[in-house]
Design a protein around this motif. Structure first.
Motif, PDB file in Angstrom:
ATOM      1  N   ALA A 101       0.826  -1.204   0.000  1.00 56.06           N
ATOM      2  CA  ALA A 101       0.000   0.000   0.000  1.00 56.06           C
ATOM      3  C   ALA A 101       0.860   1.253   0.000  1.00 56.06           C
ATOM      4  O   ALA A 101       0.533   2.251  -0.665  1.00 56.06           O
ATOM      5  N   ARG A 102       1.962   1.215   0.719  1.00 60.73           N
ATOM      6  CA  ARG A 102       2.878   2.355   0.734  1.00 60.73           C
ATOM      7  C   ARG A 102       3.389   2.643  -0.668  1.00 60.73           C
ATOM      8  O   ARG A 102       3.524   3.803  -1.073  1.00 60.73           O
ATOM      9  N   ASP A 103       3.682   1.584  -1.424  1.00 62.50           N
ATOM     10  CA  ASP A 103       4.172   1.763  -2.787  1.00 62.50           C
ATOM     11  C   ASP A 103       3.103   2.404  -3.680  1.00 62.50           C
ATOM     12  O   ASP A 103       3.422   3.235  -4.527  1.00 62.50           O
ATOM     13  N   VAL A 104       1.840   2.037  -3.471  1.00 65.02           N
ATOM     14  CA  VAL A 104       0.745   2.635  -4.237  1.00 65.02           C
ATOM     15  C   VAL A 104       0.645   4.128  -3.949  1.00 65.02           C
ATOM     16  O   VAL A 104       0.544   4.957  -4.852  1.00 65.02           O
ATOM     17  N   VAL A 105       0.676   4.485  -2.663  1.00 63.96           N
ATOM     18  CA  VAL A 105       0.589   5.893  -2.263  1.00 63.96           C
ATOM     19  C   VAL A 105       1.775   6.679  -2.811  1.00 63.96           C
ATOM     20  O   VAL A 105       1.641   7.825  -3.239  1.00 63.96           O
ATOM     21  N   LEU A 106       2.941   6.066  -2.823  1.00 61.07           N
ATOM     22  CA  LEU A 106       4.150   6.747  -3.283  1.00 61.07           C
ATOM     23  C   LEU A 106       4.133   6.993  -4.793  1.00 61.07           C
ATOM     24  O   LEU A 106       4.536   8.063  -5.253  1.00 61.07           O
ATOM     25  N   ARG A 107       3.621   6.041  -5.582  1.00 57.93           N
ATOM     26  CA  ARG A 107       3.769   6.099  -7.039  1.00 57.93           C
ATOM     27  C   ARG A 107       2.583   6.694  -7.799  1.00 57.93           C
ATOM     28  O   ARG A 107       2.764   7.348  -8.824  1.00 57.93           O
ATOM     29  N   LEU A 108       1.355   6.434  -7.348  1.00 60.97           N
ATOM     30  CA  LEU A 108       0.174   6.805  -8.128  1.00 60.97           C
ATOM     31  C   LEU A 108      -0.390   8.153  -7.682  1.00 60.97           C
ATOM     32  O   LEU A 108      -0.696   8.340  -6.494  1.00 60.97           O
ATOM     33  N   GLN A 109      -0.524   9.063  -8.612  1.00 62.37           N
ATOM     34  CA  GLN A 109      -0.959  10.423  -8.293  1.00 62.37           C
ATOM     35  C   GLN A 109      -2.422  10.466  -7.864  1.00 62.37           C
ATOM     36  O   GLN A 109      -2.752  11.035  -6.825  1.00 62.37           O
ATOM     37  N   ALA A 110      -3.305   9.915  -8.673  1.00 64.80           N
ATOM     38  CA  ALA A 110      -4.744   9.949  -8.355  1.00 64.80           C
ATOM     39  C   ALA A 110      -5.375   8.632  -8.773  1.00 64.80           C
ATOM     40  O   ALA A 110      -6.174   8.575  -9.720  1.00 64.80           O
ATOM     41  N   PRO A 111      -5.065   7.551  -8.094  1.00 62.26           N
ATOM     42  CA  PRO A 111      -5.560   6.240  -8.503  1.00 62.26           C
ATOM     43  C   PRO A 111      -7.059   6.090  -8.239  1.00 62.26           C
ATOM     44  O   PRO A 111      -7.576   6.550  -7.221  1.00 62.26           O
ATOM     45  N   SER A 112      -7.747   5.445  -9.153  1.00 61.05           N
ATOM     46  CA  SER A 112      -9.157   5.118  -8.959  1.00 61.05           C
ATOM     47  C   SER A 112      -9.239   3.870  -8.096  1.00 61.05           C
ATOM     48  O   SER A 112      -8.228   3.217  -7.806  1.00 61.05           O
ATOM     49  N   GLU A 113     -10.460   3.520  -7.700  1.00 61.21           N
ATOM     50  CA  GLU A 113     -10.638   2.295  -6.917  1.00 61.21           C
ATOM     51  C   GLU A 113     -10.126   1.093  -7.709  1.00 61.21           C
ATOM     52  O   GLU A 113      -9.487   0.202  -7.154  1.00 61.21           O
ATOM     53  N   HIS A 114     -10.400   1.095  -9.024  1.00 59.40           N
ATOM     54  CA  HIS A 114      -9.936  -0.009  -9.876  1.00 59.40           C
ATOM     55  C   HIS A 114      -8.414  -0.060  -9.906  1.00 59.40           C
ATOM     56  O   HIS A 114      -7.815  -1.154  -9.823  1.00 59.40           O
ATOM     57  N   ASP A 115      -7.762   1.098 -10.015  1.00 56.39           N
ATOM     58  CA  ASP A 115      -6.301   1.148 -10.046  1.00 56.39           C
ATOM     59  C   ASP A 115      -5.716   0.544  -8.765  1.00 56.39           C
ATOM     60  O   ASP A 115      -4.720  -0.203  -8.810  1.00 56.39           O
ATOM     61  N   ILE A 116      -6.309   0.893  -7.635  1.00 55.88           N
ATOM     62  CA  ILE A 116      -5.792   0.403  -6.350  1.00 55.88           C
ATOM     63  C   ILE A 116      -6.006  -1.104  -6.243  1.00 55.88           C
ATOM     64  O   ILE A 116      -5.127  -1.842  -5.780  1.00 55.88           O
ATOM     65  N   ARG A 117      -7.187  -1.569  -6.689  1.00 55.54           N
ATOM     66  CA  ARG A 117      -7.454  -3.007  -6.621  1.00 55.54           C
ATOM     67  C   ARG A 117      -6.466  -3.787  -7.477  1.00 55.54           C
ATOM     68  O   ARG A 117      -5.983  -4.857  -7.073  1.00 55.54           O
ATOM     69  N   VAL A 118      -6.158  -3.255  -8.663  1.00 56.35           N
ATOM     70  CA  VAL A 118      -5.186  -3.928  -9.526  1.00 56.35           C
ATOM     71  C   VAL A 118      -3.804  -3.910  -8.886  1.00 56.35           C
ATOM     72  O   VAL A 118      -3.094  -4.923  -8.859  1.00 56.35           O
ATOM     73  N   ALA A 119      -3.404  -2.759  -8.356  1.00 57.44           N
ATOM     74  CA  ALA A 119      -2.076  -2.630  -7.753  1.00 57.44           C
ATOM     75  C   ALA A 119      -1.917  -3.515  -6.523  1.00 57.44           C
ATOM     76  O   ALA A 119      -0.815  -3.990  -6.226  1.00 57.44           O
ATOM     77  N   MET A 120      -3.024  -3.745  -5.795  1.00 54.20           N
ATOM     78  CA  MET A 120      -2.975  -4.537  -4.561  1.00 54.20           C
ATOM     79  C   MET A 120      -3.389  -5.984  -4.788  1.00 54.20           C
ATOM     80  O   MET A 120      -3.521  -6.746  -3.815  1.00 54.20           O
ATOM     81  N   SER A 121      -3.568  -6.385  -6.027  1.00 59.37           N
ATOM     82  CA  SER A 121      -4.074  -7.735  -6.300  1.00 59.37           C
ATOM     83  C   SER A 121      -3.094  -8.835  -5.903  1.00 59.37           C
ATOM     84  O   SER A 121      -3.482 -10.002  -5.794  1.00 59.37           O
ATOM     85  N   GLY A 122      -1.845  -8.482  -5.689  1.00 61.92           N
ATOM     86  CA  GLY A 122      -0.867  -9.479  -5.268  1.00 61.92           C
ATOM     87  C   GLY A 122      -0.830  -9.710  -3.775  1.00 61.92           C
ATOM     88  O   GLY A 122      -0.008 -10.492  -3.293  1.00 61.92           O
ATOM     89  N   ASN A 123      -1.690  -9.021  -3.026  1.00 61.42           N
ATOM     90  CA  ASN A 123      -1.756  -9.210  -1.576  1.00 61.42           C
ATOM     91  C   ASN A 123      -3.136  -9.742  -1.215  1.00 61.42           C
ATOM     92  O   ASN A 123      -4.146  -9.059  -1.427  1.00 61.42           O
ATOM     93  N   LEU A 124      -3.189 -10.935  -0.681  1.00 59.29           N
ATOM     94  CA  LEU A 124      -4.452 -11.589  -0.366  1.00 59.29           C
ATOM     95  C   LEU A 124      -4.806 -11.434   1.109  1.00 59.29           C
ATOM     96  O   LEU A 124      -3.939 -11.468   1.982  1.00 59.29           O
TER      97      LEU A 124
END
Length: 401
Positions: A110-133
């Motif tokens: 999640a820290r990596d998502v906050v650091l890299r993505l400027q304005a992620p949508s819910e879909h963007d976050i779900r895709v980025a976090m899909s590797g964590n179950l």
């Protein structure tokens, strides 16, 4: 054993490990950083995610030797991290955790998502976090927590960092590979073997200065030989190791560094600790230290320890007193035998065996009179003798016999 040197949470650490050791096992077993959790051990669940050179990495499928000289950050290393601090608060407020097992890896990703993505949508976050179950929360709270932190930081004018400052190509940690030789493929920078002398006497067993042993105790014994003879004998590492039941060296010491093993048997558990150690001696004060670590792959037990000794003149010219300070940490299946009281009693018996063998060596007895390293140390018998002795003492106190 292979020497691996990393920077873990800002501190330089080194340990001798098997080449197949994964990064997650390295930080958990040699550095006691157990905040990194192991789930599937196939790189699927994401529970073991940590940062290697700033990149989220599946540490359960990443070999520690592949990350030689890399900077590793575990969840413990994010205690004072600004983004991680905000995420922890948001996770609590949005009820984004339940059992907590996946949470360390979830926070790193999640820290990596906050650091890299400027304005992620819910879909963007779900895709980025899909590797964590996560098997508890259903992800809704997790997504909301990440959105909350992103929005708060952007509203304060903190922009995302494109690519998270990533500049290297290839697997995490691979940026430290040595330049390719002409006509050959790049190879990972690994530590030199003990048998080869290096320009810098890198310490394989040098431990974190903040490391504190779980168990410490002091023992003393007297040897019926002059102090100079005993001190010189302690300088012969191979001979000293031969006096300790089950111990043997893998080769001659090089620049104060040595590899060896010790075989231990405790009931049904047979362990063979493969270890490394650094040895120093001070001729002026007749003191020495041994700093080492070892691991048994069968029982998954590991130990780290520090032994300090001082050789002094005895009450008579033909006697020598040796004071020994021991501190160690034992983990794994054999940790059940690390209770300080029991260990001190066992150590007393073990040292008595060592002194007996030492006396035999100094007296020039043949090797046939000495114990065999192949036989190993029967710690089970020592434990039984300790318990038997304690029981007999109890009976004497109760019945005055």
């Amino acid at each position: 054993m292979t020497l691996v040197s990393l920077t873990v949470n800002g501190k330089s650490v080194s340990a001798g490990i098997q080449p197949r050791t994964h990064l997650a096992d390295f930080v958990r077993e040699t550095q006691n950083l157990t905040g990194t959790h192991l789930g599937c051990e196939h790189g699927v669940c994401g529970a073991c995610t940590m940062l290697v050179d700033g990149v989220p990495t599946r540490s359960c499928i990443t070999y520690a030797v592949a990350c030689q000289q890399a900077e590793v950050t575990t969840i413990e290393g994010l205690d004072n991290d600004e983004i991680a601090t905000e995420l922890r608060a948001a996770f609590s407020q949005e009820h984004a955790l339940q059992c907590g097992y996946c949470t360390p890896g979830m926070l790193v990703s999640a820290r990596d998502v906050v650091l890299r993505l400027q304005a992620p949508s819910e879909h963007d976050i779900r895709v980025a976090m899909s590797g964590n179950l996560c098997r508890c929360t259903g992800y809704v709270g997790i997504i909301r927590a990440i959105q909350r932190v992103v929005e708060a930081r952007r509203s304060r004018g903190i922009a995302a960092i494109p690519n998270g400052n990533r500049t290297r190509l290839g697997p995490s940690g691979s940026g430290h590979a040595l330049p390719a030789m002409s006509g050959s493929a790049p190879r990972v920078a690994v530590a030199p073997k003990v048998a080869a002398k290096s320009a810098s006497a890198a310490s394989a067993a040098r431990m974190d200065p903040d490391w504190k042993p779980q168990t410490t105790f002091t023992q003393s014994f007297v040897v019926a030989h002059p102090v100079d003879v005993v001190w010189n004998f302690f300088g012969d590492v191979a001979s000293v190791a031969a006096c300790l039941p089950g111990a043997s060296l893998a080769g001659e010491p090089v620049d104060g560094h040595v590899e060896g093993q010790m075989k231990v048997k405790v009931g049904p558990i047979s362990a063979e600790f493969q270890g490394i150690a650094d040895i120093t001696r001070d001729e002026a004060t007749r003191t020495g230290t041994i700093i080492g670590s070892g691991k048994d792959k069968r029982s998954n037990s590991a130990t780290r320890g520090l032994v300090g000794y001082a050789v002094k003149e005895g009450d008579t010219p033909d006697q020598t007193r040796v004071d020994v300070n021991i501190g160690f940490t034992l983990t794994g299946a054999l940790a059940q035998f690390s209770r300080s009281g029991l260990v001190q009693d066992i150590a007393g018996r073990l040292i008595a065996m060592f002194v007996k063998n030492l006396e035999a060596r100094l007296a020039g007895k043949s090797s046939g009179d000495m114990p065999s390293a192949e036989a190993g140390l029967d710690a089970g018998s020592l434990v039984f003798s300790v318990i038997k002795g304690r029981f007999q003492n109890l009976l004497k106190r109760l019945f005055g016999r």
